[in-house]
Scaffold this active site. Sequence first.
Site, PDB file in Angstrom:
ATOM      1  N   LYS A 188       0.735  -1.139  -0.087  1.00 15.65           N
ATOM      2  CA  LYS A 188       0.015  -0.112   0.014  1.00 15.65           C
ATOM      3  C   LYS A 188       0.896   1.200   0.099  1.00 15.65           C
ATOM      4  CE  LYS A 188      -1.764   1.520   3.894  1.00 15.65           C
ATOM      5  NZ  LYS A 188      -1.783   2.982   4.366  1.00 15.65           N
ATOM      6  N   ASN A 189       1.857   1.066   0.838  1.00 19.85           N
ATOM      7  CA  ASN A 189       2.559   2.532   0.863  1.00 19.85           C
ATOM      8  C   ASN A 189       3.445   2.849  -0.026  1.00 19.85           C
ATOM      9  OD1 ASN A 189       1.332   2.957   3.452  1.00 19.85           O
ATOM     10  ND2 ASN A 189       3.049   2.586   4.663  1.00 19.85           N
ATOM     11  N   ARG A 218      -4.467  10.555   4.892  1.00 24.29           N
ATOM     12  CA  ARG A 218      -3.488  11.674   4.753  1.00 24.29           C
ATOM     13  C   ARG A 218      -2.648  11.637   3.612  1.00 24.29           C
ATOM     14  NH1 ARG A 218      -0.180  14.398   8.229  1.00 24.29           N
ATOM     15  NH2 ARG A 218       2.043  13.746   7.688  1.00 24.29           N
ATOM     16  N   ARG A 258       0.817  14.779  13.319  1.00 22.83           N
ATOM     17  CA  ARG A 258       1.282  14.481  12.268  1.00 22.83           C
ATOM     18  C   ARG A 258       1.129  15.913  11.207  1.00 22.83           C
ATOM     19  NH1 ARG A 258      -0.620   8.571  10.236  1.00 22.83           N
ATOM     20  NH2 ARG A 258       0.869   8.696   8.837  1.00 22.83           N
ATOM     21  N   PRO A 259       2.130  16.737  11.302  1.00 23.06           N
ATOM     22  CA  PRO A 259       2.122  18.035  10.674  1.00 23.06           C
ATOM     23  C   PRO A 259       2.702  17.784   9.045  1.00 23.06           C
ATOM     24  CG  PRO A 259       4.004  18.106  12.261  1.00 23.06           C
ATOM     25  CD  PRO A 259       3.090  17.007  12.443  1.00 23.06           C
ATOM     26  N   VAL A 260       2.413  18.774   8.252  1.00 27.92           N
ATOM     27  CA  VAL A 260       3.034  18.550   7.150  1.00 27.92           C
ATOM     28  C   VAL A 260       4.261  19.690   6.685  1.00 27.92           C
ATOM     29  CG1 VAL A 260       1.290  17.279   6.179  1.00 27.92           C
ATOM     30  CG2 VAL A 260       1.169  19.841   5.988  1.00 27.92           C
ATOM     31  N   ASP A 261       4.858  20.114   7.848  1.00 27.78           N
ATOM     32  CA  ASP A 261       5.944  21.347   7.743  1.00 27.78           C
ATOM     33  C   ASP A 261       6.997  20.784   6.898  1.00 27.78           C
ATOM     34  OD1 ASP A 261       6.141  19.510  10.017  1.00 27.78           O
ATOM     35  OD2 ASP A 261       7.554  20.748  10.530  1.00 27.78           O
ATOM     36  N   LEU A 262       7.458  19.667   6.713  1.00 27.23           N
ATOM     37  CA  LEU A 262       8.833  19.245   6.220  1.00 27.23           C
ATOM     38  C   LEU A 262       8.508  19.234   4.677  1.00 27.23           C
ATOM     39  CD1 LEU A 262       9.710  16.475   8.221  1.00 27.23           C
ATOM     40  CD2 LEU A 262      10.679  18.755   8.527  1.00 27.23           C
ATOM     41  N   ASP A 265       5.096   0.867  11.971  1.00 26.77           N
ATOM     42  CA  ASP A 265       3.881  -0.029  11.385  1.00 26.77           C
ATOM     43  C   ASP A 265       3.778  -1.320  11.978  1.00 26.77           C
ATOM     44  OD1 ASP A 265       2.949   2.301  10.231  1.00 26.77           O
ATOM     45  OD2 ASP A 265       3.422   1.829   8.232  1.00 26.77           O
ATOM     46  N   ILE A 267       8.600   7.286  16.549  1.00 26.91           N
ATOM     47  CA  ILE A 267       8.233   7.957  15.305  1.00 26.91           C
ATOM     48  C   ILE A 267       6.954   8.845  15.545  1.00 26.91           C
ATOM     49  CG2 ILE A 267       7.644   7.736  13.004  1.00 26.91           C
ATOM     50  CD1 ILE A 267      10.403   6.792  13.628  1.00 26.91           C
TER      51      ILE A 267
HETATM   52  C1  UD1 Z   1       4.305   6.924   6.147  1.00 27.24           C
HETATM   53  C2  UD1 Z   1       3.735   5.754   6.076  1.00 27.24           C
HETATM   54  C3  UD1 Z   1       3.170   5.388   7.285  1.00 27.24           C
HETATM   55  C4  UD1 Z   1       4.360   5.186   8.492  1.00 27.24           C
HETATM   56  C5  UD1 Z   1       5.391   6.194   8.496  1.00 27.24           C
HETATM   57  C6  UD1 Z   1       6.446   5.905   9.147  1.00 27.24           C
HETATM   58  C7  UD1 Z   1       2.500   5.875   3.918  1.00 27.24           C
HETATM   59  C8  UD1 Z   1       1.261   5.979   2.952  1.00 27.24           C
HETATM   60  N1  UD1 Z   1       2.389   6.089   5.090  1.00 27.24           N
HETATM   61  O1  UD1 Z   1       3.863   7.872   6.921  1.00 27.24           O
HETATM   62  O2  UD1 Z   1       2.318   4.142   7.329  1.00 27.24           O
HETATM   63  O3  UD1 Z   1       3.784   4.747   9.695  1.00 27.24           O
HETATM   64  O4  UD1 Z   1       5.605   6.629   7.177  1.00 27.24           O
HETATM   65  O5  UD1 Z   1       7.265   5.198   8.808  1.00 27.24           O
HETATM   66  O6  UD1 Z   1       3.659   5.603   3.406  1.00 27.24           O
HETATM   67  N2  UD1 Z   1       6.486  14.901  10.394  1.00 27.24           N
HETATM   68  C9  UD1 Z   1       6.660  16.214  10.603  1.00 27.24           C
HETATM   69  N3  UD1 Z   1       6.495  17.059   9.713  1.00 27.24           N
HETATM   70  C10 UD1 Z   1       6.124  16.575   8.384  1.00 27.24           C
HETATM   71  C11 UD1 Z   1       6.061  15.401   8.102  1.00 27.24           C
HETATM   72  C12 UD1 Z   1       6.406  14.191   8.928  1.00 27.24           C
HETATM   73  O7  UD1 Z   1       6.657  16.499  11.830  1.00 27.24           O
HETATM   74  O8  UD1 Z   1       6.158  17.474   7.440  1.00 27.24           O
HETATM   75  C13 UD1 Z   1       6.686  13.861  11.485  1.00 27.24           C
HETATM   76  C14 UD1 Z   1       5.402  13.024  11.713  1.00 27.24           C
HETATM   77  O9  UD1 Z   1       4.462  13.494  12.508  1.00 27.24           O
HETATM   78  C15 UD1 Z   1       5.960  11.554  12.245  1.00 27.24           C
HETATM   79  C16 UD1 Z   1       7.444  11.667  11.494  1.00 27.24           C
HETATM   80  O10 UD1 Z   1       7.734  12.799  11.034  1.00 27.24           O
HETATM   81  O11 UD1 Z   1       6.153  11.894  13.632  1.00 27.24           O
HETATM   82  C17 UD1 Z   1       7.336  10.508  10.527  1.00 27.24           C
HETATM   83  O12 UD1 Z   1       6.250  10.812   9.487  1.00 27.24           O
HETATM   84  P1  UD1 Z   1       6.375  10.364   8.086  1.00 27.24           P
HETATM   85  O13 UD1 Z   1       7.521   9.700   7.879  1.00 27.24           O
HETATM   86  O14 UD1 Z   1       6.390  11.642   7.139  1.00 27.24           O
HETATM   87  O15 UD1 Z   1       5.166   9.639   7.612  1.00 27.24           O
HETATM   88  P2  UD1 Z   1       4.254   9.479   6.699  1.00 27.24           P
HETATM   89  O16 UD1 Z   1       5.002   9.969   5.491  1.00 27.24           O
HETATM   90  O17 UD1 Z   1       3.011  10.285   6.883  1.00 27.24           O
END
Ligand code: UD1
Length: 436
Positions: A22-23, A101, A130-134, A315, A337
């Site tokens: 899926k991912n 998401r 779970r922000p999207v700032d990055l 996961d 995480i």
């Molecule tokens: C992906 C997976 C999810 C898995 C996760 C970590 C998909 C569709 N989903 O989620 O199943 O649990 O990787 O292996 O592939 N973060 C920030 N800012 C951001 C982005 C992330 O602070 O802009 C933080 C998140 O809150 C979290 C950490 O970084 O604490 C890791 O998140 P991330 O690797 O981005 O997870 P996803 O890509 O959402």
Amino acid sequence: MDRIRITGGVPLEGDIPISGAKNAALPLMTASLLTDGPLQLSNLPHLMDISTLVNLLTSLGVDITMEGDADDDGHTGRVLTLTCGDLSGTTAPYDLVRKMRASILVLGPLLARAGTARVSLPGGCAIGTRPVDLHLAGLAELGAEIELTDGYIEARAPRGLKGSVIRFPRVSVGATENLLMAASLAEGETVLENAAREPEVGDLANCLTAMGAEIDGIGTDRLVVTGVPRLAGTRYRVMPDRVETGTFAVAAAITGGDLTLRHADADGVSAVAEVMARAGVAVKQKAEGLRVRRNGAGISAVDVTTQPYPGFPTDMQAQVMALMAFSDGAAMITETIFENRFMHVPELARMGADITVSGSSAMVRGVSELKGAPVMATDLRASVSLVLAGLAATGDTLVNRVYHLDRGYERLVQKLAACGARIERISDRGESVRDG
Ligand code: UD1
């Protein structure tokens, strides 16, 4: 709402075909926005999240055709052909994004292809904020102008994106994928430092390369992307799902069974396999897949800390906690995480597990028996951990809110039942129903 009823106590034996990941499938599908050529993806799992993204991409103008296929095992995987001749829109609306998401993964491709994108901010999520700032900081580094208005990300790059050096302050799978796609069509060179090394990122990078992108460092934490003016369509097979693999490996271990996980790739699950081995479970790569068995021996307690790849995956944290609930010692499980990813703990405790949470760690003291109970969870992996616990518990377990499982596990009930599990899906009217 459907539920799953499990009568525990049967050691699982047989073969389970592992589906496409899926991912990996989700970002690969969004890569179709980067080209007007057809992108044919095979080995796609049949899951709710895939359907949600099909709806979103269709609303943006991607023409999608779907066929089923079957390999020699009769293992079905979907083949999806996605063609984005012209974009018909650049907005990902709240209604679709809130369901999943990963919809944020259209942001980079839309911006790169059309120079503009409007994507709803993902809503609150059960496993932390779970922000999207990055994602946003990275795209801004490539020259995008970004504003947040009325719950939407408004991004513009009227003069196109320009390569740059981006050092992620923390590892993010999704941000790495979004930036990889955007950088593929940006002008000049982009360097992504502290990039996620998850195999799904590698799958996307390999597909982009097949589409004509120039990417160095695939599989490492430093990706160098040299932008090209256009990408072409290609055919690509989605990698096997390593979380599904790990989940069924725990199913074999927790029931004291013997399962062969067909198509599974040992490389991607080495951290999970190592924990299994230390717990006393035999994991062996065979030509046909991964064989996992525990014959008679008890489960040794193993401490586990989640980490970005190649560390132990978040996961798989809930599933391994279910396994440790039956261990003959005490295991410390630490989640680094996501915050708030212990929703399965009170439910496992209701079945008799002895678990104490303190901050981001859970101390799991093994017990000799869990007892079936009605349980529910609020996310995908937490839900499946309850199914696993139910397979090994005495008596009946009723898992509610099955829609979480439908998001990420293809034919879960059928796959387990085929190996002897006493498991059925029941509709809210109490009837037994087929697992789609
Ligand atoms: C992906 C997976 C999810 C898995 C996760 C970590 C998909 C569709 N989903 O989620 O199943 O649990 O990787 O292996 O592939 N973060 C920030 N800012 C951001 C982005 C992330 O602070 O802009 C933080 C998140 O809150 C979290 C950490 O970084 O604490 C890791 O998140 P991330 O690797 O981005 O997870 P996803 O890509 O959402």
